[in-house]
Design a protein around this motif. Structure first.
Motif, PDB file in Angstrom:
ATOM      1  N   LEU A 256      38.054  38.165  23.304  1.00  0.00           N
ATOM      2  CA  LEU A 256      37.502  39.516  23.158  1.00  0.00           C
ATOM      3  C   LEU A 256      38.580  40.511  22.756  1.00  0.00           C
ATOM      4  CD1 LEU A 256      35.127  39.716  26.268  1.00  0.00           C
ATOM      5  CD2 LEU A 256      34.441  39.617  23.861  1.00  0.00           C
ATOM      6  N   ALA A 257      39.778  40.350  23.287  1.00  0.00           N
ATOM      7  CA  ALA A 257      40.857  41.290  23.007  1.00  0.00           C
ATOM      8  C   ALA A 257      41.280  41.267  21.544  1.00  0.00           C
ATOM      9  CB  ALA A 257      42.056  41.003  23.910  1.00  0.00           C
ATOM     10  N   VAL A 258      41.170  40.111  20.902  1.00  0.00           N
ATOM     11  CA  VAL A 258      41.604  40.013  19.502  1.00  0.00           C
ATOM     12  C   VAL A 258      40.429  40.166  18.535  1.00  0.00           C
ATOM     13  CG1 VAL A 258      43.562  38.558  20.104  1.00  0.00           C
ATOM     14  CG2 VAL A 258      41.402  37.486  19.474  1.00  0.00           C
ATOM     15  N   LYS A 259      39.224  40.333  19.061  1.00  0.00           N
ATOM     16  CA  LYS A 259      38.056  40.508  18.204  1.00  0.00           C
ATOM     17  C   LYS A 259      38.063  41.904  17.595  1.00  0.00           C
ATOM     18  CE  LYS A 259      32.997  40.120  18.248  1.00  0.00           C
ATOM     19  NZ  LYS A 259      31.801  39.868  19.098  1.00  0.00           N
ATOM     20  N   PRO A 260      37.880  42.011  16.292  1.00  0.00           N
ATOM     21  CA  PRO A 260      37.885  43.339  15.646  1.00  0.00           C
ATOM     22  C   PRO A 260      36.867  44.273  16.284  1.00  0.00           C
ATOM     23  CG  PRO A 260      37.933  41.596  13.992  1.00  0.00           C
ATOM     24  CD  PRO A 260      37.704  40.917  15.314  1.00  0.00           C
ATOM     25  N   GLY A 261      37.282  45.499  16.474  1.00  0.00           N
ATOM     26  CA  GLY A 261      36.401  46.503  17.031  1.00  0.00           C
ATOM     27  C   GLY A 261      36.475  46.661  18.537  1.00  0.00           C
ATOM     28  N   ASN A 262      37.210  45.777  19.210  1.00  0.00           N
ATOM     29  CA  ASN A 262      37.300  45.843  20.677  1.00  0.00           C
ATOM     30  C   ASN A 262      38.531  46.588  21.168  1.00  0.00           C
ATOM     31  OD1 ASN A 262      34.899  44.544  21.048  1.00  0.00           O
ATOM     32  ND2 ASN A 262      35.778  42.577  21.640  1.00  0.00           N
ATOM     33  N   GLY A 263      39.308  47.114  20.248  1.00  0.00           N
ATOM     34  CA  GLY A 263      40.461  47.909  20.656  1.00  0.00           C
ATOM     35  C   GLY A 263      41.538  47.125  21.369  1.00  0.00           C
ATOM     36  N   GLU A 264      41.691  45.836  21.016  1.00  0.00           N
ATOM     37  CA  GLU A 264      42.716  44.978  21.637  1.00  0.00           C
ATOM     38  C   GLU A 264      42.541  44.898  23.145  1.00  0.00           C
ATOM     39  OE1 GLU A 264      43.669  47.308  19.157  1.00  0.00           O
ATOM     40  OE2 GLU A 264      43.347  45.571  17.843  1.00  0.00           O
ATOM     41  N   PHE A 265      41.282  44.952  23.587  1.00  0.00           N
ATOM     42  CA  PHE A 265      40.992  44.952  25.019  1.00  0.00           C
ATOM     43  C   PHE A 265      39.814  44.028  25.302  1.00  0.00           C
ATOM     44  CE2 PHE A 265      38.648  46.756  28.681  1.00  0.00           C
ATOM     45  CZ  PHE A 265      39.649  46.723  29.639  1.00  0.00           C
ATOM     46  N   GLY A 266      39.986  43.154  26.301  1.00  0.00           N
ATOM     47  CA  GLY A 266      38.905  42.265  26.705  1.00  0.00           C
ATOM     48  C   GLY A 266      38.834  42.157  28.213  1.00  0.00           C
ATOM     49  N   ARG A 267      37.624  42.086  28.753  1.00  0.00           N
ATOM     50  CA  ARG A 267      37.437  41.932  30.191  1.00  0.00           C
ATOM     51  C   ARG A 267      36.184  41.112  30.422  1.00  0.00           C
ATOM     52  NH1 ARG A 267      35.586  48.219  31.242  1.00  0.00           N
ATOM     53  NH2 ARG A 267      33.978  48.208  29.664  1.00  0.00           N
ATOM     54  N   GLY A 268      36.098  40.478  31.583  1.00  0.00           N
ATOM     55  CA  GLY A 268      34.928  39.674  31.882  1.00  0.00           C
ATOM     56  C   GLY A 268      34.937  39.188  33.308  1.00  0.00           C
ATOM     57  N   THR A 269      33.825  38.606  33.721  1.00  0.00           N
ATOM     58  CA  THR A 269      33.689  38.074  35.074  1.00  0.00           C
ATOM     59  C   THR A 269      33.116  36.664  35.007  1.00  0.00           C
ATOM     60  OG1 THR A 269      31.447  38.943  35.358  1.00  0.00           O
ATOM     61  CG2 THR A 269      33.281  40.361  36.024  1.00  0.00           C
ATOM     62  N   SER A 270      33.338  35.912  36.064  1.00  0.00           N
ATOM     63  CA  SER A 270      32.791  34.570  36.181  1.00  0.00           C
ATOM     64  C   SER A 270      32.481  34.295  37.646  1.00  0.00           C
ATOM     65  CB  SER A 270      33.792  33.527  35.659  1.00  0.00           C
ATOM     66  OG  SER A 270      33.273  32.218  35.800  1.00  0.00           O
ATOM     67  N   VAL A 271      31.263  33.845  37.927  1.00  0.00           N
ATOM     68  CA  VAL A 271      30.867  33.525  39.302  1.00  0.00           C
ATOM     69  C   VAL A 271      31.341  32.109  39.612  1.00  0.00           C
ATOM     70  CG1 VAL A 271      28.975  33.258  40.920  1.00  0.00           C
ATOM     71  CG2 VAL A 271      28.877  35.059  39.179  1.00  0.00           C
ATOM     72  N   PHE A 272      32.374  32.009  40.437  1.00  0.00           N
ATOM     73  CA  PHE A 272      32.934  30.706  40.778  1.00  0.00           C
ATOM     74  C   PHE A 272      32.080  29.990  41.814  1.00  0.00           C
ATOM     75  CE2 PHE A 272      36.073  28.283  43.440  1.00  0.00           C
ATOM     76  CZ  PHE A 272      36.205  27.222  42.554  1.00  0.00           C
ATOM     77  N   ASN A 273      31.628  30.721  42.815  1.00  0.00           N
ATOM     78  CA  ASN A 273      30.705  30.183  43.812  1.00  0.00           C
ATOM     79  C   ASN A 273      29.953  31.377  44.414  1.00  0.00           C
ATOM     80  OD1 ASN A 273      32.254  31.317  45.989  1.00  0.00           O
ATOM     81  ND2 ASN A 273      33.586  29.516  46.004  1.00  0.00           N
ATOM     82  N   PRO A 274      29.024  31.149  45.322  1.00  0.00           N
ATOM     83  CA  PRO A 274      28.260  32.291  45.867  1.00  0.00           C
ATOM     84  C   PRO A 274      29.110  33.342  46.562  1.00  0.00           C
ATOM     85  CG  PRO A 274      27.146  30.224  46.365  1.00  0.00           C
ATOM     86  CD  PRO A 274      28.482  29.857  45.793  1.00  0.00           C
ATOM     87  N   PHE A 275      30.342  33.017  46.876  1.00  0.00           N
ATOM     88  CA  PHE A 275      31.189  33.942  47.625  1.00  0.00           C
ATOM     89  C   PHE A 275      32.336  34.523  46.800  1.00  0.00           C
ATOM     90  CE2 PHE A 275      29.604  30.547  50.383  1.00  0.00           C
ATOM     91  CZ  PHE A 275      28.797  31.280  51.237  1.00  0.00           C
TER      92      PHE A 275
ATOM     93  N   SER B  92      39.232  29.151  31.898  1.00  0.00           N
ATOM     94  CA  SER B  92      38.089  29.346  31.010  1.00  0.00           C
ATOM     95  C   SER B  92      37.798  30.830  30.803  1.00  0.00           C
ATOM     96  CB  SER B  92      36.857  28.652  31.605  1.00  0.00           C
ATOM     97  OG  SER B  92      35.712  28.889  30.816  1.00  0.00           O
ATOM     98  N   LEU B  93      37.833  31.603  31.889  1.00  0.00           N
ATOM     99  CA  LEU B  93      37.563  33.028  31.776  1.00  0.00           C
ATOM    100  C   LEU B  93      38.648  33.744  30.987  1.00  0.00           C
ATOM    101  CD1 LEU B  93      35.876  35.509  32.484  1.00  0.00           C
ATOM    102  CD2 LEU B  93      37.058  35.611  34.695  1.00  0.00           C
ATOM    103  N   MET B  94      39.898  33.361  31.188  1.00  0.00           N
ATOM    104  CA  MET B  94      40.986  33.994  30.446  1.00  0.00           C
ATOM    105  C   MET B  94      40.870  33.727  28.951  1.00  0.00           C
ATOM    106  SD  MET B  94      42.743  35.854  32.479  1.00  0.00           S
ATOM    107  CE  MET B  94      43.681  36.354  31.049  1.00  0.00           C
ATOM    108  N   ARG B  95      40.421  32.541  28.572  1.00  0.00           N
ATOM    109  CA  ARG B  95      40.218  32.258  27.144  1.00  0.00           C
ATOM    110  C   ARG B  95      39.164  33.197  26.559  1.00  0.00           C
ATOM    111  NH1 ARG B  95      41.191  26.963  29.002  1.00  0.00           N
ATOM    112  NH2 ARG B  95      38.993  26.554  29.412  1.00  0.00           N
ATOM    113  N   LYS B  96      38.133  33.482  27.340  1.00  0.00           N
ATOM    114  CA  LYS B  96      37.067  34.372  26.860  1.00  0.00           C
ATOM    115  C   LYS B  96      37.556  35.807  26.695  1.00  0.00           C
ATOM    116  CE  LYS B  96      33.362  31.628  28.968  1.00  0.00           C
ATOM    117  NZ  LYS B  96      32.303  31.585  30.017  1.00  0.00           N
ATOM    118  N   VAL B  97      38.291  36.326  27.676  1.00  0.00           N
ATOM    119  CA  VAL B  97      38.732  37.714  27.582  1.00  0.00           C
ATOM    120  C   VAL B  97      39.837  37.867  26.541  1.00  0.00           C
ATOM    121  CG1 VAL B  97      38.007  38.265  29.932  1.00  0.00           C
ATOM    122  CG2 VAL B  97      40.365  37.521  29.517  1.00  0.00           C
ATOM    123  N   ARG B  98      40.633  36.822  26.342  1.00  0.00           N
ATOM    124  CA  ARG B  98      41.633  36.867  25.274  1.00  0.00           C
ATOM    125  C   ARG B  98      40.957  36.909  23.912  1.00  0.00           C
ATOM    126  NH1 ARG B  98      44.741  31.631  26.754  1.00  0.00           N
ATOM    127  NH2 ARG B  98      45.549  31.845  24.633  1.00  0.00           N
TER     128      ARG B  98
END
Length: 255
Positions: A159-178, A151-157
């Motif tokens: 972002l990478a193809v979104k105009p204006g982002n410089g072909e770069f996407g990054r993000g985080t996802s809290v899987f559990n408290p740890f 799911s997270l990889m779909r989001k950052v991908r």
């Protein structure tokens, strides 16, 4: 037609994560004896290092006829100008030594990538060679973790193809408290959005074969990269060098 992958395990050495000053890997092909080609290569590398250090990306060419060389350099989208410049300086010095008398040469670092070739590759996606690194440790609740990574990889991908982002996407996802998952996707800036998306999709398709249940994994193509970890590895937040004690296996793939 789907490419037939020849899995060439060139080495399977367990090693600590490299620092930003160390190359992750290189690709060398197409031997030459034309001395003028060396002059063109040196001119291209100097031009790339200068231009890409400022803009984070550059293409270049030098020479004529059989001595014509094309080059491309790019830094990871989150690194500073100083880190970008230092990485490209190292790469431009190291690559001719790593691939002596090879007209098709590429080197990957944590912070940057640089290549040259006698063929004009600018604008073309290249997924014929891959470097794959994966953490030797598995997570608990592996199925849920893999779903969260997907799911997270779909989001950052996206972002990478979104105009204006410089072909770069990054993000985080809290899987559990740890566990927080950190992910990144990037294409070289010479690619069109659709071509970038196809490259990233091809890279993520390697995850089931190498990254299932793994605490971290990355696939590095010539034209794009994807990566996830359970620690901060990009700016911001946190340090970009990764945690000590993480052990990885490397695999090289030819298509």
């Amino acid at each position: 037609m789907a490419l037939l992958l020849y899995h060439l395990l060139l080495f399977s050495l367990i090693f600590n994560l490299t620092t930003s000053d160390d190359p992750i890997g290189q690709y060398c092909d197409n031997s030459f004896t034309n001395k003028k080609l060396n002059q063109s290569i040196n001119a291209v590398l100097t031009d790339l290092s200068t231009k890409a250090s400022i803009a984070g990306f550059a293409t270049s060419s030098s020479g004529q006829g059989l001595s014509l060389v094309y080059g491309l350099a790019q830094c990871r989208g989150d690194v500073s100008t100083e880190d970008c410049s230092a990485c490209l300086t190292n790469a431009s010095i190291a690559l001719p030594k790593l691939c002596p008398s090879e007209a098709d040469a590429r080197v990957w670092y944590d912070y940057c990538f640089i290549r040259y070739n006698t063929k004009n590759f600018i604008g073309d996606s290249d997924t014929s060679f891959a470097i794959i690194l994966y953490n030797v440790e598995n997570v608990t609740d592996s199925e849920g973790f893999d779903e969260e990574v997907g799911s997270l990889m779909r989001k950052v991908r996206a972002l990478a193809v979104k105009p204006g982002n410089g072909e770069f996407g990054r993000g985080t996802s809290v899987f559990n408290p740890f566990i927080t998952i950190y992910a990144l996707a990037q294409c070289t800036k010479d690619l069109q959005p659709l071509t970038c998306a196809q490259c990233l999709s091809s890279a993520v398709e390697k995850f089931p074969d190498y990254c299932t249940h793994r605490k971290g994994c990355r696939v590095l193509y010539t034209s794009c990269i994807v990566r996830y970890e359970i620690y901060p590895f990009f700016f911001p937040p946190g340090l970009s060098h990764g945690e000590s004690g993480q052990h990885y296996l490397m695999t090289n793939l030819h298509a």
